[in-house]
Design an enzyme around this catalytic site. Structure first.
Site, PDB file in Angstrom:
ATOM      1  N   HIS A   1       7.295  75.263  14.306  1.00 37.78           N
ATOM      2  CA  HIS A   1       7.316  75.833  12.965  1.00 37.78           C
ATOM      3  C   HIS A   1       8.484  76.792  12.798  1.00 37.78           C
ATOM      4  O   HIS A   1       9.046  76.919  11.708  1.00 37.78           O
ATOM      5  CB  HIS A   1       5.997  76.560  12.682  1.00 37.78           C
ATOM      6  CG  HIS A   1       4.912  75.637  12.245  1.00 37.78           C
ATOM      7  ND1 HIS A   1       3.588  75.857  12.519  1.00 37.78           N
ATOM      8  CD2 HIS A   1       4.947  74.475  11.548  1.00 37.78           C
ATOM      9  CE1 HIS A   1       2.860  74.876  12.008  1.00 37.78           C
ATOM     10  NE2 HIS A   1       3.669  74.037  11.416  1.00 37.78           N
TER      11      HIS A   1
ATOM     12  N   ARG B   1       6.958  65.586  -3.386  1.00 31.66           N
ATOM     13  CA  ARG B   1       5.931  65.378  -2.361  1.00 31.66           C
ATOM     14  C   ARG B   1       4.652  66.112  -2.771  1.00 31.66           C
ATOM     15  O   ARG B   1       4.423  67.251  -2.374  1.00 31.66           O
ATOM     16  CB  ARG B   1       6.427  65.873  -1.010  1.00 31.66           C
ATOM     17  CG  ARG B   1       7.691  65.178  -0.506  1.00 31.66           C
ATOM     18  CD  ARG B   1       8.085  65.733   0.858  1.00 31.66           C
ATOM     19  NE  ARG B   1       9.232  65.075   1.423  1.00 31.66           N
ATOM     20  CZ  ARG B   1      10.491  65.533   1.331  1.00 31.66           C
ATOM     21  NH1 ARG B   1      10.740  66.665   0.667  1.00 31.66           N
ATOM     22  NH2 ARG B   1      11.484  64.879   1.894  1.00 31.66           N
TER      23      ARG B   1
ATOM     24  N   ARG C   1       5.360  61.379  -6.089  1.00 34.36           N
ATOM     25  CA  ARG C   1       4.690  60.518  -5.111  1.00 34.36           C
ATOM     26  C   ARG C   1       3.241  60.951  -4.995  1.00 34.36           C
ATOM     27  O   ARG C   1       2.947  62.145  -4.836  1.00 34.36           O
ATOM     28  CB  ARG C   1       5.369  60.612  -3.736  1.00 34.36           C
ATOM     29  CG  ARG C   1       4.675  59.750  -2.690  1.00 34.36           C
ATOM     30  CD  ARG C   1       5.425  59.750  -1.365  1.00 34.36           C
ATOM     31  NE  ARG C   1       5.349  61.023  -0.673  1.00 34.36           N
ATOM     32  CZ  ARG C   1       6.060  61.322   0.429  1.00 34.36           C
ATOM     33  NH1 ARG C   1       6.904  60.437   0.922  1.00 34.36           N
ATOM     34  NH2 ARG C   1       5.932  62.491   1.010  1.00 34.36           N
TER      35      ARG C   1
ATOM     36  N   GLU D   1       8.215  51.261   2.976  1.00 27.67           N
ATOM     37  CA  GLU D   1       8.374  51.981   4.243  1.00 27.67           C
ATOM     38  C   GLU D   1       7.682  51.279   5.412  1.00 27.67           C
ATOM     39  O   GLU D   1       7.522  51.859   6.480  1.00 27.67           O
ATOM     40  CB  GLU D   1       7.878  53.423   4.111  1.00 27.67           C
ATOM     41  CG  GLU D   1       6.532  53.557   3.441  1.00 27.67           C
ATOM     42  CD  GLU D   1       6.203  54.986   3.044  1.00 27.67           C
ATOM     43  OE1 GLU D   1       6.767  55.925   3.643  1.00 27.67           O
ATOM     44  OE2 GLU D   1       5.367  55.167   2.134  1.00 27.67           O
TER      45      GLU D   1
ATOM     46  N   ASN E   1      12.621  56.887   6.782  1.00 25.59           N
ATOM     47  CA  ASN E   1      12.092  57.548   7.985  1.00 25.59           C
ATOM     48  C   ASN E   1      10.969  56.718   8.600  1.00 25.59           C
ATOM     49  O   ASN E   1      10.998  56.371   9.788  1.00 25.59           O
ATOM     50  CB  ASN E   1      11.568  58.951   7.651  1.00 25.59           C
ATOM     51  CG  ASN E   1      12.626  59.831   7.002  1.00 25.59           C
ATOM     52  OD1 ASN E   1      13.802  59.502   7.011  1.00 25.59           O
ATOM     53  ND2 ASN E   1      12.198  60.939   6.450  1.00 25.59           N
ATOM     54  N   ASP E   2       9.971  56.414   7.793  1.00 22.04           N
ATOM     55  CA  ASP E   2       8.855  55.620   8.308  1.00 22.04           C
ATOM     56  C   ASP E   2       9.264  54.170   8.543  1.00 22.04           C
ATOM     57  O   ASP E   2       8.783  53.534   9.484  1.00 22.04           O
ATOM     58  CB  ASP E   2       7.660  55.672   7.351  1.00 22.04           C
ATOM     59  CG  ASP E   2       6.712  56.822   7.688  1.00 22.04           C
ATOM     60  OD1 ASP E   2       6.690  57.244   8.865  1.00 22.04           O
ATOM     61  OD2 ASP E   2       6.003  57.305   6.792  1.00 22.04           O
TER      62      ASP E   2
ATOM     63  N   ARG F   1       8.620  58.983  15.472  1.00 18.30           N
ATOM     64  CA  ARG F   1       9.678  59.913  15.085  1.00 18.30           C
ATOM     65  C   ARG F   1       9.314  61.370  15.324  1.00 18.30           C
ATOM     66  O   ARG F   1      10.147  62.262  15.160  1.00 18.30           O
ATOM     67  CB  ARG F   1      10.082  59.691  13.621  1.00 18.30           C
ATOM     68  CG  ARG F   1       9.017  59.938  12.571  1.00 18.30           C
ATOM     69  CD  ARG F   1       9.532  59.442  11.226  1.00 18.30           C
ATOM     70  NE  ARG F   1       8.592  59.574  10.146  1.00 18.30           N
ATOM     71  CZ  ARG F   1       8.625  60.554   9.240  1.00 18.30           C
ATOM     72  NH1 ARG F   1       9.556  61.475   9.311  1.00 18.30           N
ATOM     73  NH2 ARG F   1       7.735  60.604   8.266  1.00 18.30           N
TER      74      ARG F   1
ATOM     75  N   CYS G   1      14.741  57.315  -0.607  1.00 20.68           N
ATOM     76  CA  CYS G   1      14.337  58.720  -0.619  1.00 20.68           C
ATOM     77  C   CYS G   1      14.166  59.275   0.793  1.00 20.68           C
ATOM     78  O   CYS G   1      13.734  60.406   0.975  1.00 20.68           O
ATOM     79  CB  CYS G   1      13.056  58.922  -1.425  1.00 20.68           C
ATOM     80  SG  CYS G   1      11.618  58.067  -0.751  1.00 20.68           S
TER      81      CYS G   1
END
Length: 545
Positions: A185, A292, A328, A426, A449-450, A460, A497
């Site tokens: 974090h 998001r 989304r 994705e 990404n996915d 990932r 995206c």
């Protein structure tokens, strides 16, 4: 001159004096108590105060990422296993509350540290953080957050999130920590604060280093202690060049994202909350290509109702003043968890019960969000898109629910808009049937990404597989081309995206493949615009993938 290497987690070059920060641990002694119930009450009072402090931090408008971290800390302090462990130690060992919290924090931290999953390992620091907060409250010792008097480079064994976020950003030039991972974090916060940062730097945080001149290169992950004149000159020149490049990029504000030969590209921003809008405006995004919405859920401890969501979506739509806003739908699951969803632990959460699968299985949650988005559509140029689509029946079922929700709103005489509905591509399955999906969707947005994760079978989130995670893999490029072609054949547009949208080494290739839209982090907008404006699509370059 001494040079130390670590892992750069936020790019940039910073020079200045080192400031050594200790972990400020309080020495805790075990004290026998004859009144265990009184110690349990002290612990409970400390817990309540800690929760109050954390909720105050959540309300300081740090941003969605930071607030989500403190929300997680709230959940950890409320964790039944943690509470039971502390109370059990107090009762069975007749111990004082401070010692019970210290021992519990140590045990839980060790458990996380020994896990194979790198993301879970990084949670070890969070457990230490909440335990130290409780101990400070119990002992009455406060941590001085205002100890920085001059601008400096922070060097520490580790930094817990509450230390990081409360440091005076105006005085922090860079972060360097001995421990920590790119998934911690603290690393996430450093990136959110846009401060050059290195983790995993193997250096002895000796007090003799305090005040020494240093340079942090967040790009290469190198820390230079008392660099020689030549090295310092070279690094400062790179720092100056970085600043000049940024100034040049800001000259692009107000200009179109259009290629040399005249093709206009939709260049949008990815955001997670209302607080991100400032960066959207500063960097002159043409719209929002990915809102998001799950962060609305992650930042709280219960389900947001329709009115709360409606107010948020409406504010974004109004603020964008007619520019596109693509929301989304809920993408909870995998690495994004909210306890109140009561999702069962899964062996492989990235491929488990997540995103649209939750929405279709728990339609009441989905319908509430759909109602809020449709109503907000009246106040701006709003579109909606659905994540993790793998089958044609999913999108057909979603559209049935949307039509049903529209009928409900109409019966209730509540205004709503008939908005565009797109889907995220994705998964390899979605790619392979994208010709069929294109008949049911108004647009495609490729989540690279996915898509990379699922295509290459590479987690990932796992640092050990970083070298195998290749978004430039020919299979990924070919899939993108297939999606674009199928979208255009059906008369709809296709965008990206995922992180690949901001990869300027691939911008020209993506444009020549026919991509219509790129949605990236706000800070990447001008850099991508520069590449777009320097591309001439009429010059054909044969590339093979």
């Amino acid at each position: 001159m001494e040079i130390f290497s670590g892992k750069g987690v936020c790019g940039g070059i910073a020079s200045g004096s080192l400031k050594i920060i200790g972990n400020n641990e309080i020495q805790v002694r075990k004290i026998h108590s004859n009144d265990t119930e009184s110690e349990i009450k002290r612990f409970e009072d400390a817990r309540k105060k800690a929760l109050s402090e954390l909720k105050t931090l959540c309300g300081k408008n740090y941003g969605s990422t930071e607030e989500a971290i403190f929300e997680i800390h709230c959940m950890m302090i409320d964790d039944s296993d943690y509470i039971e462990s502390v109370e059990n130690i107090i009762r069975t060992q007749s111990a004082n509350a401070e010692y019970a919290v210290f021992l519990t924090g140590q045990r839980f931290s060790d458990i996380f540290a020994e896990m194979d999953d790198d993301y879970m390992k990084a949670r070890s620091a969070d457990v230490k953080d909440i335990s130290e907060r409780l101990i400070r409250i119990l002992t009455g010792k406060n941590n001085d957050k205002n100890f920085l008097t001059d601008k400096c480079i922070i060097l520490a064994e580790d930094l817990v999130p509450s230390q990081t976020i409360q440091l005076d950003k105006e005085k922090v030039l860079a972060f360097v920590t001995v421990h920590g991972s790119a998934n911690s974090h603290t690393a996430i916060l450093a990136r959110a604060m846009n401060i050059p940062s290195i983790v995993g730097c193997k250096i002895n945080t000796d007090s003799s280093l305090d005040g020494k001149t240093a340079v942090v290169d967040g790009y290469t992950g190198k820390l230079y202690i008392e660099p020689d004149e030549k090295t310092l000159s070279e690094l400062l020149e790179r720092q100056r060049q970085d600043g000049e490049k940024q100034k040049l990029l800001f000259d692009l504000k107000g200009k179109d994202s259009v290629t040399i030969d005249g093709k206009k590209i939709k260049l949008y921003a990815n955001i997670g909350s209302l607080s991100d809008l400032e960066s959207v405006f500063i960097n002159d995004a043409g719209g929002i290509g990915l809102f998001r919405s799950e962060f609305i859920y992650l930042e709280r401890d219960n389900f947001p109702d329709e009115e709360e969501q409606f107010r948020i979506y409406k504010k974004v739509a109004e603020a964008m003043a007619g520019k596109k806003v693509i929301i989304r739908t809920l993408d909870i699951g995998a690495d994004k968890q909210a306890d109140y969803f009561n999702l069962e632990k899964e062996e492989n959460p990235a491929m488990g019960f997540r995103a649209v699968r939750i929405c279709l299985s728990q339609p009441d949650i989905f319908r509430t969000q759909l109602r809020a988005i449709l109503r907000a559509g009246v106040f701006g140029n709003v579109s909606i898109m659905y994540p993790m689509i793998t089958s044609l029946w999913e999108i057909k079922r979603i559209k049935e629910i949307v039509n049903d929700v529209k009928r409900e709103l109409s019966d209730e005489k509540k205004a709503f808009a008939d908005i565009e509905q797109g889907i995220m591509i994705e998964t390899p399955a979605a790619v392979m049937i994208s010709d069929m999906l294109a008949e049911e969707a108004d647009f495609f947005s490729i989540g690279t990404n996915d898509l990379t994760q699922y295509t290459l079978a590479v987690d990932r989130q796992n640092e050990k597989t970083d070298d195998f995670y290749d978004p430039h893999h020919p299979a990924i490029i070919r899939m993108i081309q297939q999606v674009i072609d199928n979208a255009h054949s059906a008369g709809i547009w296709a965008g990206i995206c995922g992180e690949l949208g901001a990869d300027t080494s691939l911008t020209e290739t993506l444009l020549k493949m026919g991509i219509d839209e790129l949605s990236v982090s706000p800070s990447e907008i001008l850099k991508v615009r520069k590449c777009i404006r320097e591309t001439n699509l009429s010059i054909k370059k044969k590339e093979r993938y």
